[in-house]
Design an enzyme around this catalytic site. Structure first.
Site, mmCIF file in Angstrom:
data_model
loop_
_atom_site.group_PDB
_atom_site.id
_atom_site.type_symbol
_atom_site.label_atom_id
_atom_site.label_comp_id
_atom_site.label_asym_id
_atom_site.label_seq_id
_atom_site.Cartn_x
_atom_site.Cartn_y
_atom_site.Cartn_z
ATOM 1 N N TYR A 164 -21.514 16.350 25.880
ATOM 2 C CA TYR A 164 -21.909 17.501 25.059
ATOM 3 C C TYR A 164 -20.690 18.190 24.459
ATOM 4 O O TYR A 164 -20.640 18.445 23.246
ATOM 5 C CB TYR A 164 -22.713 18.505 25.889
ATOM 6 C CG TYR A 164 -22.994 19.772 25.127
ATOM 7 C CD1 TYR A 164 -23.967 19.804 24.133
ATOM 8 C CD2 TYR A 164 -22.273 20.943 25.372
ATOM 9 C CE1 TYR A 164 -24.222 20.953 23.412
ATOM 10 C CE2 TYR A 164 -22.514 22.095 24.662
ATOM 11 C CZ TYR A 164 -23.492 22.099 23.674
ATOM 12 O OH TYR A 164 -23.721 23.245 22.952
ATOM 13 N N SER A 204 -19.905 25.118 18.824
ATOM 14 C CA SER A 204 -19.839 25.773 20.124
ATOM 15 C C SER A 204 -18.388 25.959 20.527
ATOM 16 O O SER A 204 -17.533 25.135 20.182
ATOM 17 C CB SER A 204 -20.540 24.929 21.197
ATOM 18 O OG SER A 204 -20.409 25.515 22.477
#
Length: 269
Positions: free
Chosen positions: A158, A145
Site C-alpha cells: 500500500y 497519502s
C-alpha cells in the site's frame, strides 16, 4: 444521454468524475462537487445507491457504475458512463490497502492493491486527462497519502503504491503546466473511513487510533487545494509535521516507526 426535462442552463452544468465515491473521502468529494454545481459520474466497487441519493439531493444529475477499477473492463465501463462528455474535474480517489506482512499476504490480494491504486488510476487518468489536454481545460485531483513518504512495514504494498501516486502526480503536473490542466495531489494521514477494516488493520495501533481525521474535513482540504490549483496538500497539522519529519528521518527509522503502528496485534498492547 440528453435529459430533455432540463433547461439549456441546466444542460451545461460542468461534469466531475469521482472514483471510490461510495464512502469516505470519495463520497465527501462527491458531495462538495454536487453542492458546487457539478453533475457527476461516480464509480466504486461497493453499492452506490445511498451516495447517489445524497448527490442528487444536492441538485446533481448522477450516473453511477459499480465496477472494479483494478480491471481494464472496469475502467472502460466507467469511460462508457462518461459517454464522450467533457470532464471538468477528475477525482481519482479509488484505492485500498492491505495489512499483514508481505510474505503472509495472498499474491492475488497484492496484485489487486497494485492494479487498483496504480494501474487502474493511471489507465483512467491517461484516458480522461488526454481529453482534458485536447480541450485545454480541466482539473485532476489524486488522493495520494503521506504513507507514500515512508516505508510501510506491514503495509508495504500500500505505501509503495501511494509513493507511486504521489510521485506520478508531481511529474504529470509538470508535464501539463502549460496545457490548461491542473494536477493536485491530496495527501491525507490516518482518516476515519472503512479503509482499516477492508485492509485487515483493525487489530493494529493505527486501526485502533482515536485520532483519525474526519473524511469530510480531509475532502474539503483537497477540494480547496484543487480549486486554487495547488500541486499538493497534506491534510491536518499533525500530518504536516509527520510529512516534514519523514523528509529528514532515515528510512530504517521510519520503517521501524511504521512497524509499531501497523504490525498485526499492535493495537492489543
Amino acid at each position: 444521454m440528453t435529459d430533455l426535462s432540463r433547461t439549456p442552463a441546466e444542460a451545461v452544468r460542468p461534469l466531475a468524475v469521482v472514483t471510490g465515491a461510495s464512502s469516505g473521502i470519495g463520497y465527501e468529494l462527491g458531495r462538495l462537487l454536487a453542492d458546487d454545481g457539478y453533475d457527476l459520474v461516480v464509480a466504486a466497487d461497493t453499492p452506490l445507491a445511498e451516495a447517489v441519493q445524497a448527490f442528487e439531493g444536492l441538485g446533481a444529475r448522477v450516473d453511477a457504475v459499480e465496477v472494479d477499477l483494478a480491471t481494464e473492463q472496469g475502467v472502460q465501463s466507467l469511460i462508457g458512463k462518461i459517454a464522450g462528455r467533457p470532464v471538468d474535474v477528475l477525482a481519482a480517489n479509488a484505492g485500498h490497502g492491505l495489512g499483514k506482512g508481505f510474505l503472509d499476504e495472498r499474491f492475488e490480494d497484492i496484485l489487486h492493491v497494485i492494479d487498483t491504486n496504480v494501474t487502474g488510476t493511471v489507465r483512467l487518468v491517461h484516458l480522461v486527462g488526454g481529453a482534458m489536454r485536447d480541450r485545454g481545460q480541466g482539473r485532476i485531483l489524486f488522493t495520494g497519502s503521506i504513507a507514500g513518504l515512508m516505508p510501510g512495514s506491514f503495509q508495504a504494498v500500500y505505501n509503495a503504491s501511494k509513493a507511486f501516486v504521489d510521485s506520478f502526480s508531481f511529474a504529470l503536473r509538470n508535464e501539463l503546466k502549460d496545457s490548461g490542466v491542473s494536477v493536485t495531489v491530496l495527501m491525507p494521514g490516518v482518516t476515519d473511513t472503512e479503509f482499516f477494516e477492508r485492509a485487515g488493520l483493525m487489530d493494529t495501533k493505527v486501526g485502533q487510533s482515536d485520532k483519525k481525521m474526519d473524511p469530510a474535513d480531509v475532502a474539503r482540504i483537497g477540494y480547496e487545494a484543487m480549486r486554487r490549483g495547488d500541486g499538493d496538500v497534506v491534510a491536518g497539522m499533525s500530518n504536516k509535521l509527520q510529512a516534514a519529519m519523514a523528509a529528514v528521518t532515515p528510512q530504517s527509522v521510519l520503517a521501524e516507526q511504521h512497524r509499531k503502528m501497523a504490525e498485526p496485534g499492535s493495537g492489543q498492547t
